[in-house]
Scaffold this motif. Structure first.
Motif, PDB file in Angstrom:
ATOM      1  N   TRP A 111      28.482 -11.622  15.241  1.00 27.68           N
ATOM      2  CA  TRP A 111      29.032 -11.679  16.592  1.00 27.68           C
ATOM      3  C   TRP A 111      30.179 -10.685  16.727  1.00 27.68           C
ATOM      4  O   TRP A 111      30.960 -10.488  15.789  1.00 27.68           O
ATOM      5  CB  TRP A 111      29.577 -13.079  16.905  1.00 27.68           C
ATOM      6  N   LYS A 124      33.462 -10.659  18.145  1.00 28.82           N
ATOM      7  CA  LYS A 124      34.477 -11.571  18.689  1.00 28.82           C
ATOM      8  C   LYS A 124      35.754 -10.819  19.072  1.00 28.82           C
ATOM      9  O   LYS A 124      36.801 -11.436  19.292  1.00 28.82           O
ATOM     10  CB  LYS A 124      34.801 -12.649  17.633  1.00 28.82           C
ATOM     11  N   SER A 176      25.861 -11.261  20.276  1.00 27.91           N
ATOM     12  CA  SER A 176      25.438 -11.466  18.897  1.00 27.91           C
ATOM     13  C   SER A 176      24.354 -10.448  18.550  1.00 27.91           C
ATOM     14  O   SER A 176      23.703  -9.892  19.432  1.00 27.91           O
ATOM     15  CB  SER A 176      24.902 -12.887  18.703  1.00 27.91           C
TER      16      SER A 176
END
Length: 370
Positions: free
Chosen positions: A57, A59, A90
């Motif tokens: 992912w 982030k 993702s």
């Protein structure tokens, strides 16, 4: 003087060179995370490639681009997206090990993204066996490295006061000792796992015991329990085990004389034998849903009551014209099937009816659709 430089150090030096020479090198650090940075791939055969799929992912606060994924040896191939990854998105990184060395392995790769001061390390581990046994026939279902002979439990045709048992046979296909545990048990179920510690390559059994006195209501009761590989493991859809219970009404007390005045359920001819009725809806043929119906008739001498009408699986909708039929009366049972939901069902689509007909207290109609 001799110097030893480990693989991880070499990877760090390569990363530093790439990031330092990159036009993105001056960007602020991004946050790249993996759902599971180390994946246990279990056991596989010699020279049989094994692939680990990592979910990652972004982030951070800015889009990122994966510049390179560096494996620690030439025996591991990598796959990763080349396009930019937006904030919050993702993506997947795949590591494939060629399996050309017997025994335990631990293969690592460094994921390098623009603006990251340090790479993200991913690792896959497992065991390569010279004589690999194929458990796919006996244990066709898996929860990670824990293999199961079935992934759905049914307690069918039980009566109040019974304490039936069902068994799930399991196999440790991983590389470390497991302590399988059953979680989220309802009050009417208890479970034991034998043995408590399951070594790699060894089999065990999960025994579920049903206490029917604690089941509320007749007919179908459904729940989900969860099977973890270790104590304290979190529950998730990956380790879910659906459980269904069919509790029958007590009609055994009716004597032969009373039975002649009892209600009697009959189904229309297209459903076949009432002991195993089938509603065949044919093929979806590109459609997303299909409809069908069965006629129910009371050919007995007292009122027929259908106290429960339930579905074993999602993807079904049923309607019944009447729940009570006087002698000679009939009604329609209409069934609608939904293609996309049925694809996700673990068991065959069925409709359950609980009646006061002593000869057919429970009727299960199998829905056939392709």
């Amino acid at each position: 003087m001799n110097y030893h430089i480990g693989k991880k150090t070499v990877i760090r030096l390569l990363v530093a060179l790439i990031v330092g020479s990159s036009p993105w090198g001056a960007l602020s650090a991004q946050t790249l995370t993996a759902t599971e940075p180390v994946l246990d791939c279990g056991t596989t055969g010699y020279e049989v490639p094994v692939t680990a799929t990592f979910q990652l992912w972004n982030k951070g606060q800015q889009p990122i681009r994966i510049m390179e994924v560096h494996p620690d040896c030439g025996c591991t191939k990598v796959q990763f997206p080349k396009e930019e990854i937006a904030v919050g998105e993702s993506f997947k990184v795949l590591l494939t090990y060629d399996g050309r060395q017997l025994g335990h392995y631990y293969k690592q790769a460094a994921v390098v993204a623009n603006g990251m001061e340090e790479p993200l390390y991913l690792a896959m581990k497992g065991v390569i066996l010279a004589d690999m046994k194929d458990y796919s026939g006996s244990y066709p279902f898996n929860m990670g490295s824990l293999l199961l002979d079935h992934n759905y439990v049914e307690f069918d045709d039980v009566n109040r006061g019974d304490q039936p048992q069902q068994e799930i046979f399991i196999m440790n296909n991983g590389t470390s000792v497991m302590q399988p545990t059953v979680m989220h048990l309802p009050s009417y179920l208890s479970a034991t796992v034998t043995p408590r510690r399951l070594s790699p390559g060894h089999a065990g059994v999960v025994t579920l015991t049903l206490n029917t006195d604690k089941v509320h209501g007749l007919g179908l009761t459904q729940t989900s329990i969860y099977l973890g590989q270790q104590l304290g493991e979190k529950v998730s859809p990956k380790n879910e085990l659906p459980v269904s219970v069919v509790l029958l009404p007590d009609l055994k007390s009716l004597s032969g004389g009373q039975k002649q005045f009892a209600p009697k359920l009959q189904l229309s001819a297209e459903a076949g034998d009432i002991k195993a009725p089938v509603l065949d809806l044919g093929s979806f043929e590109g459609k997303t849903k299909k409809h069908g119906e069965i006629t129910l008739l009371n050919s007995g001498r007292t009122v027929l009551r259908i106290s429960s009408l339930q579905m074993f699986t999602p993807g079904l909708k049923v309607t019944l014209g009447k729940r009570e039929l006087k002698p000679g009366e009939s009604t329609k049972l209409k069934v609608t099937t939904y293609r996309d939901q049925l694809k996700k069902a673990r068991s065959a689509p069925r409709v359950l009816m609980i009646t006061n007909d002593p000869d057919h207290a429970k009727v299960t109609i199998n829905i056939k659709v392709r």
